[in-house]
Design a protein around this motif. Structure first.
Motif, short mmCIF file in Angstrom:
data_model
loop_
_atom_site.label_atom_id
_atom_site.label_comp_id
_atom_site.label_asym_id
_atom_site.label_seq_id
_atom_site.Cartn_x
_atom_site.Cartn_y
_atom_site.Cartn_z
N SER A 16 11.28 36.28 54.78
CA SER A 16 12.37 35.30 54.93
C SER A 16 12.71 35.05 56.38
O SER A 16 12.86 33.89 56.82
CB SER A 16 13.61 35.79 54.18
OG SER A 16 13.37 35.84 52.79
N ASN A 17 12.83 36.10 57.18
CA ASN A 17 13.28 35.90 58.55
C ASN A 17 12.21 35.37 59.48
O ASN A 17 12.51 34.64 60.43
CB ASN A 17 13.90 37.21 59.09
CG ASN A 17 15.34 37.34 58.66
OD1 ASN A 17 16.20 36.59 59.11
ND2 ASN A 17 15.61 38.28 57.76
N ASN A 76 12.43 31.75 58.83
CA ASN A 76 13.61 31.18 59.48
C ASN A 76 13.42 31.02 60.98
O ASN A 76 13.70 29.97 61.56
CB ASN A 76 14.84 32.07 59.22
CG ASN A 76 15.29 32.06 57.78
OD1 ASN A 76 14.88 31.21 56.99
ND2 ASN A 76 16.12 33.02 57.42
N LYS A 84 21.37 31.23 60.27
CA LYS A 84 20.28 32.15 60.60
C LYS A 84 20.82 33.54 60.95
O LYS A 84 20.21 34.56 60.61
CB LYS A 84 19.44 31.60 61.75
CG LYS A 84 18.55 30.44 61.35
CD LYS A 84 17.70 29.98 62.52
CE LYS A 84 16.75 28.85 62.12
NZ LYS A 84 15.90 28.39 63.26
N ALA A 105 21.64 35.11 57.71
CA ALA A 105 20.41 35.46 57.00
C ALA A 105 19.74 36.69 57.60
O ALA A 105 19.03 37.41 56.90
CB ALA A 105 19.44 34.28 57.00
N SER A 106 19.94 36.94 58.89
CA SER A 106 19.30 38.10 59.52
C SER A 106 19.81 39.41 58.94
O SER A 106 19.14 40.44 59.04
CB SER A 106 19.53 38.08 61.03
OG SER A 106 20.87 38.40 61.36
N PRO A 162 18.81 38.18 53.92
CA PRO A 162 18.08 36.94 53.62
C PRO A 162 17.82 36.78 52.13
O PRO A 162 17.58 37.75 51.41
CB PRO A 162 16.77 37.12 54.37
CG PRO A 162 16.56 38.61 54.39
CD PRO A 162 17.94 39.21 54.49
N VAL A 194 19.30 24.87 52.11
CA VAL A 194 20.02 26.13 52.26
C VAL A 194 20.59 26.56 50.91
O VAL A 194 21.14 25.75 50.17
CB VAL A 194 21.16 26.01 53.29
CG1 VAL A 194 21.91 27.32 53.43
CG2 VAL A 194 20.62 25.54 54.64
N ILE A 220 23.17 29.65 49.54
CA ILE A 220 24.06 30.77 49.84
C ILE A 220 24.48 31.39 48.52
O ILE A 220 24.98 30.69 47.63
CB ILE A 220 25.30 30.31 50.63
CG1 ILE A 220 24.89 29.70 51.97
CG2 ILE A 220 26.26 31.48 50.84
CD1 ILE A 220 26.06 29.15 52.78
N SER A 251 24.19 36.37 50.74
CA SER A 251 22.76 36.17 50.97
C SER A 251 22.53 34.71 51.36
O SER A 251 23.06 33.80 50.72
CB SER A 251 21.98 36.50 49.69
OG SER A 251 20.64 36.09 49.80
N VAL A 252 21.74 34.50 52.42
CA VAL A 252 21.47 33.15 52.90
C VAL A 252 19.95 32.93 52.93
O VAL A 252 19.22 33.73 53.53
CB VAL A 252 22.06 32.91 54.30
CG1 VAL A 252 21.69 31.53 54.81
CG2 VAL A 252 23.58 33.09 54.27
N ALA A 253 19.50 31.88 52.28
CA ALA A 253 18.09 31.49 52.30
C ALA A 253 17.98 30.11 52.93
O ALA A 253 18.75 29.21 52.59
CB ALA A 253 17.51 31.49 50.90
#
Length: 522
Positions: A263-264, A267, A391, A394-395, A398, A471, A473, A510-512
Motif C-alpha cells: 500500500s505505501n 502511495n 498519505k 495511510a503511513s 494503510p 480514496v 477511509i 485506515s486510509v487507502a
C-alpha cells in the motif's frame, strides 16, 4: 538484611535458570549515491540513513556502509560476522539501496533469461571490468551468503531498493536505480558465484526477498517529503518503526509486511511500482519476518508464531499528521508569473504550474492536471495538501484498494475496474480527488447498514486528463459530519481537509489511496 542473608539470596539467584530470551535481530544496511564511474543517485544514502535509524531505534544491532565505504570485502566481512554471531531463531536483515544491473549468466543454463543480476558497488568500472569485477555482488553470491545463515537456522530478510530491468510509460524526472547492462561475459568474481548457481531463492526455507518492483518495472527515485527517495526504503523504515505491526504484538509477520509495503509503496511512488516478494506466497499465516522484541525476557504464556514467543499485543498510539511531518503546504514553482496561491510556500522539490499552458506538474514530473487557470489553481494546490495529509494517515494504517488492469498510465477510452474490499471497521467513506481539484463523493457506509465491498465497474477514461486519486477511509469513528461535507456538491479540498483534521486526525482510521494517471494518448 545481614551479610549471610544477602549471600544466600545471591546464591539462590545464581542457581535459578536464566529467563528465556527473545530472538535477536541483526541488520546490514548499504546505500550508495556516489558512483565515480557511472550516473550517481540522489536518495540512496538518505534511504540507508533512514532505514539504519529505524533499526537502531528498534534495538537491532546494525552496521551501515554508504558510498565509498561500500566495498565488497567490507560488506562480506560484516555479513560473516553477523552470521557467526547469530544463533538459530535469530534474524539478519540486509537492505540495499543503489544501482542494480544485469549481465550474461556466469554459469551456462543457470538463468531462464540467460542473465545474472548484480548489485553495483562504487568501485566497479565498466571500462576496466576485468580489474574491478570484484566490486559487484552477483545474485549467485547472495544465494551462497543466504545459505550460510540458513544452515544455522537463522532467518534472512533481504530488502533490495534497486532495479535490474524495465521501462516506464510515465514522465518521471527522478533518477532510475538501473545501471547499464554488462554485455560481455565475465568470469565468475568468486567461488561463491559458482557454488551459488545451484541455490535458488525459492528453495530456501527461512529466506525472504523483498524487491522494490517487478522485474518488468523500473525503480525510480521519487519525491517523498520534498526529497528524492526510494519508495520501498521509506516504507520499510516506517514498517520497522512499528507501523506494519498491525496488531501490536511485537512482531511483523510476512502478511503484515506485505500489506503495509504494497500500500505505501503505491502511495509514495504514485502507483509507479509494485513490490515483489520471494516466495510470492507466505509460508504460513503466522510467518514472522521482523521481530520488534529483541533480547528481552519472553513473556510467559505469550502467543506463538512460527515457533517464536511474542510479546503481548498492545495498542499502537496514533500520531497526528503534523507529528508525522505533514506541514499543511506544498512547494510550488510558478512559470509565467501570477499570484501565489495560499498553502503553496512549502519547501523541497516543488510542484510546477505553467501559467501559459495551464499544465500542473507533480514533483516527480508527471502531468497532474491540464487547463489549470487562475480560477482553479487554488483548488488544485489544496487537493495536494489534502493528499499529503491522507498519505500521512495511510503511513500508519494503510488500506487495500485496486485498479484493474494494472497500468502506469491509462489512455482515453481505456476501461477499468476499481475495488475497495470491506475492512475491519464499521464505517467507510469513498471519494475521488479529481485532477481538476474537485471532490467527488462516491459512497458512505455506516455501522448498522449492510456494509459491503465498493466497486466501480467498466469505468471509461475521458477528459480532462491528469492525476485522480480514489480514496477509501475506514474507521469506527463517526463519519456523518465528514459525509455531509462530501455530499455537498460544492465540496472543496479545503473543506474536506478541515473536516478530517477535526474528526479523524490522530484517531484510528485506515486510509487507502489509488492514484489514477490518465492522458489522451500513450
Amino acid at each position: 538484611m545481614s551479610v549471610c542473608s544477602r549471600l544466600l539470596a545471591l546464591l539462590l539467584a545464581a542457581a535459578l535458570p536464566a529467563p528465556a530470551l527473545a530472538a535477536e535481530t541483526y541488520a546490514l544496511v548499504v546505500g550508495i549515491d556516489q558512483y565515480p564511474h557511472d550516473v550517481s543517485l540522489d536518495g540512496a544514502v538518505k534511504d540507508a540513513e533512514d532505514v539504519y535509524g529505524s533499526m537502531v531505534a528498534a534495538g537491532f544491532q546494525a552496521v551501515k556502509f554508504v558510498d565509498a565505504e561500500a566495498r565488497k570485502d567490507a560488506i562480506r566481512k560484516a555479513w560473516t560476522d553477523l552470521v557467526e554471531r547469530s544463533v538459530a531463531g535469530d534474524t539478519i536483515i540486509f537492505t540495499y539501496a543503489g544501482h542494480g544491473a544485469q549481465m550474461p549468466e556466469l554459469i551456462a543454463g543457470d538463468e531462464a533469461d540467460g542473465l545474472d543480476e548484480f548489485l553495483q558497488l562504487p568501485g566497479f568500472d565498466r571500462s576496466r571490468m576485468a580489474e574491478t569485477q570484484n566490486e559487484i555482488i552477483v545474485d549467485n553470491e547472495m544465494n551462497a551468503w543466504f545459505a550460510e545463515a540458513e544452515s544455522k537456522g537463522v532467518h534472512v530478510l533481504f530488502v533490495s531498493d534497486s532495479c535490474f530491468s524495465g521501462g516506464m510509460s510515465r514522465s518521471v524526472t527522478g533518477k532510475t536505480r538501473l545501471a547499464p547492462a554488462v554485455t560481455v561475459k565475465l568470469s565468475p568474481p568468486s567461488q561463491e558465484a559458482i557454488a551459488g548457481a545451484n541455490l535458488k531463492e525459492n528453495a530456501f526455507k527461512q529466506v525472504t526477498v523483498l524487491a522494490a518492483s517487478l522485474e518488468s518495472q523500473p525503480t525510480p527515485e521519487v519525491i517523498i517529503d520534498g526529497e528524492p527517495r526510494g519508495a520501498l526504503s521509506w516504507s520499510f523504515a516506517r514498517a520497522v518503526e512499528g507501523s506494519a505491526d498491525r496488531n501490536g504484538d511485537g512482531v511483523i509477520t510476512r502478511i503484515e509486511l506485505e500489506d503495509y509495503v504494497f500500500s505505501n509503496v503505491k502511495n509514495q511512488s504514485e502507483a509507479l511500482q509494485v513490490p515483489n516478494f520471494t516466495p510470492q506466497i507466505a509460508r504460513s499465516d503466522s510467518e514472522v519476518v521482523v521481530r520488534l522484541t529483541r533480547g528481552l525476557p519472553a513473556a510467559d504464556g505469550s502467543a506463538q508464531a512460527g515457533g517464536d514467543q511474542q510479546a503481548a499485543a498492545t495498542p499502537r498510539p496514533v500520531k497526528s499528521a503534523r507529528d508525522l511531518g505533514w506541514t499543511g503546504s506544498i512547494a510550488l514553482d510558478i512559470a509565467g508569473g501570477g499570484d501565489r496561491p495560499a498553502n503553496a510556500d512549502g519547501s523541497g522539490t516543488p510542484f510546477r504550474w505553467d501559467v501559459a499552458t495551464g499544465t500542473f506538474y507533480t514533483p516527480n514530473g508527471d502531468v497532474a492536471a491540464e487547463n489549470v487557470g487562475r480560477d482553479r489553481i487554488q483548488s488544485v494546490v489544496d487537493k495536494f495538501v489534502l493528499l499529503d495529509l491522507l498519505k500521512a494517515m495511510a503511513s500508519q494504517n494503510p488500506g487495500a484498494v485496486s485498479l484493474s488492469p494494472v497500468r502506469d498510465i491509462y489512455a482515453a477510452g481505456n476501461r477499468l475496474r476499481f475495488d475497495a474490499p470491506p475492512g475491519r471497521y464499521g464505517n467507510m467513506l469513498v471519494f475521488n480527488l479529481a485532477n481538476t481539484g474537485e471532490v467527488q463523493f462516491l459512497d458512505m457506509q455506516t455501522a448498522g447498514t449492510n456494509s459491503a465491498e465498493f466497486k466501480l465497474t467498466d469505468v471509461e477514461i475521458v477528459k480532462p486528463y491528469g492525476a485522480d486519486h480514489l480514496v477509501v477511509i475506514s474507521t469506527d469513528e463517526p463519519v456523518d459530519a465528514i459525509g455531509a461535507v462530501l455530499a455537498d456538491r460544492a465540496a472543496t479540498p479545503a473543506a474536506l481537509l478541515q473536516a478530517l483534521l477535526t474528526r479523524l486526525d490522530g484517531r484510528e482510521a485506515s486510509v487507502a489511496i489509488q492514484p489514477l494517471y490518465t492522458r489522451e494518448t500513450l
